[in-house]
Design an enzyme around this catalytic site. Structure first.
Site, mmCIF file in Angstrom:
data_model
loop_
_atom_site.group_PDB
_atom_site.id
_atom_site.type_symbol
_atom_site.label_atom_id
_atom_site.label_comp_id
_atom_site.label_asym_id
_atom_site.label_seq_id
_atom_site.Cartn_x
_atom_site.Cartn_y
_atom_site.Cartn_z
ATOM 1 N N ARG A 1 -0.144 -17.173 -3.607
ATOM 2 C CA ARG A 1 -0.499 -16.469 -4.844
ATOM 3 C C ARG A 1 -1.900 -15.893 -4.693
ATOM 4 O O ARG A 1 -2.701 -16.386 -3.899
ATOM 5 C CB ARG A 1 -0.476 -17.435 -6.027
ATOM 6 C CG ARG A 1 0.900 -17.948 -6.391
ATOM 7 C CD ARG A 1 0.780 -19.049 -7.455
ATOM 8 N NE ARG A 1 2.062 -19.488 -7.971
ATOM 9 C CZ ARG A 1 2.821 -20.440 -7.409
ATOM 10 N NH1 ARG A 1 2.427 -21.041 -6.298
ATOM 11 N NH2 ARG A 1 3.976 -20.784 -7.959
ATOM 12 N N ARG B 1 7.616 -15.013 -12.141
ATOM 13 C CA ARG B 1 7.174 -14.292 -13.339
ATOM 14 C C ARG B 1 8.064 -13.098 -13.595
ATOM 15 O O ARG B 1 7.624 -11.960 -13.538
ATOM 16 C CB ARG B 1 5.718 -13.840 -13.178
ATOM 17 C CG ARG B 1 4.691 -14.941 -13.153
ATOM 18 C CD ARG B 1 4.659 -15.780 -14.434
ATOM 19 N NE ARG B 1 4.461 -15.030 -15.646
ATOM 20 C CZ ARG B 1 3.287 -14.819 -16.223
ATOM 21 N NH1 ARG B 1 2.196 -15.294 -15.707
ATOM 22 N NH2 ARG B 1 3.212 -14.130 -17.341
ATOM 23 N N CYS C 1 -9.656 -19.692 -0.490
ATOM 24 C CA CYS C 1 -8.288 -20.208 -0.440
ATOM 25 C C CYS C 1 -8.270 -21.622 -1.013
ATOM 26 O O CYS C 1 -9.214 -22.383 -0.832
ATOM 27 C CB CYS C 1 -7.779 -20.269 0.999
ATOM 28 S SG CYS C 1 -7.687 -18.666 1.807
ATOM 29 N N TYR D 1 4.751 -9.309 -7.801
ATOM 30 C CA TYR D 1 5.486 -10.484 -7.313
ATOM 31 C C TYR D 1 6.560 -9.981 -6.367
ATOM 32 O O TYR D 1 7.396 -9.159 -6.751
ATOM 33 C CB TYR D 1 6.080 -11.266 -8.487
ATOM 34 C CG TYR D 1 4.984 -11.925 -9.292
ATOM 35 C CD1 TYR D 1 4.637 -13.244 -9.064
ATOM 36 C CD2 TYR D 1 4.261 -11.207 -10.238
ATOM 37 C CE1 TYR D 1 3.603 -13.843 -9.764
ATOM 38 C CE2 TYR D 1 3.220 -11.794 -10.940
ATOM 39 C CZ TYR D 1 2.902 -13.108 -10.698
ATOM 40 O OH TYR D 1 1.870 -13.690 -11.376
ATOM 41 N N ARG E 1 -2.752 -10.582 -10.993
ATOM 42 C CA ARG E 1 -2.018 -11.682 -10.371
ATOM 43 C C ARG E 1 -0.981 -11.140 -9.418
ATOM 44 O O ARG E 1 -0.485 -10.030 -9.585
ATOM 45 C CB ARG E 1 -1.310 -12.519 -11.444
ATOM 46 C CG ARG E 1 -2.203 -13.317 -12.350
ATOM 47 C CD ARG E 1 -2.924 -14.445 -11.631
ATOM 48 N NE ARG E 1 -2.073 -15.179 -10.703
ATOM 49 C CZ ARG E 1 -1.351 -16.247 -11.015
ATOM 50 N NH1 ARG E 1 -1.341 -16.726 -12.228
ATOM 51 N NH2 ARG E 1 -0.609 -16.839 -10.089
ATOM 52 N N GLU F 1 -2.055 -25.058 -3.951
ATOM 53 C CA GLU F 1 -1.379 -25.203 -5.237
ATOM 54 C C GLU F 1 -1.056 -26.677 -5.484
ATOM 55 O O GLU F 1 -0.917 -27.456 -4.540
ATOM 56 C CB GLU F 1 -0.070 -24.417 -5.238
ATOM 57 C CG GLU F 1 -0.219 -22.940 -5.444
ATOM 58 C CD GLU F 1 -0.554 -22.544 -6.862
ATOM 59 O OE1 GLU F 1 -0.180 -23.263 -7.828
ATOM 60 O OE2 GLU F 1 -1.191 -21.498 -7.013
ATOM 61 N N ARG G 1 -9.221 -10.044 5.028
ATOM 62 C CA ARG G 1 -10.335 -9.653 5.901
ATOM 63 C C ARG G 1 -9.885 -8.590 6.891
ATOM 64 O O ARG G 1 -10.585 -7.606 7.123
ATOM 65 C CB ARG G 1 -10.876 -10.860 6.660
ATOM 66 C CG ARG G 1 -11.589 -11.856 5.811
ATOM 67 C CD ARG G 1 -13.039 -11.474 5.548
ATOM 68 N NE ARG G 1 -13.665 -12.504 4.735
ATOM 69 C CZ ARG G 1 -14.126 -12.318 3.509
ATOM 70 N NH1 ARG G 1 -14.051 -11.130 2.945
ATOM 71 N NH2 ARG G 1 -14.686 -13.293 2.843
#
Length: 119
Positions: free
Chosen positions: A88, A114, A73, A106, A6, A76, A62
């Site tokens: 994210r 997080r 893609c 992050y 993540r 959210e 890419r």
């Protein structure tokens, strides 16, 4: 062994260059911290908060050489009070490492998402 990594980054504005620059930074950090090559990457899911519409985050990957890696893609959920301007990712990788050896990344304001696993 398949592992998921993540990561997230907060970008400065809904601007094509800001999005591409931020995602480039994020993907580069994920790859570097986890000692990955594109051959290790099975697929990557990118999400962006609804306030980021100027470019697809996958374009940055890419441009980094993810030519034959499946990328997608999505948007959210628009949760009231959520951190704005965040991209994210969840990368699925094929590596011989334990979950504890995976480094989630992050960056910038996204560290607040997080704190428990941000490195």
């Amino acid at each position: 062994m398949i592992r998921a990594i993540r990561g997230a980054i907060q970008v400065g504005a809904n601007d094509r260059d800001e999005i591409l620059s931020g995602v480039t930074e994020l993907v580069t950090e994920v790859m570097g911290r986890n000692r990955l090559t594109t051959d290790d990457v099975i697929s990557v899911i990118f999400t962006a908060t609804p306030d980021l519409t100027a470019e697809f985050p996958a374009l940055a990957a890419r441009k980094l050489g993810f030519h034959d890696v499946p990328l997608i893609c999505a948007s959210e959920i628009d949760v009231p009070g959520a951190l704005p301007r965040v991209v994210r990712l969840m990368a699925h990788v094929d590596v011989e490492r334990s979950r504890q050896d995976i480094q989630h990344v992050y960056l910038r304001g996204a560290v607040a998402l997080r704190v428990d696993i941000a490195q």
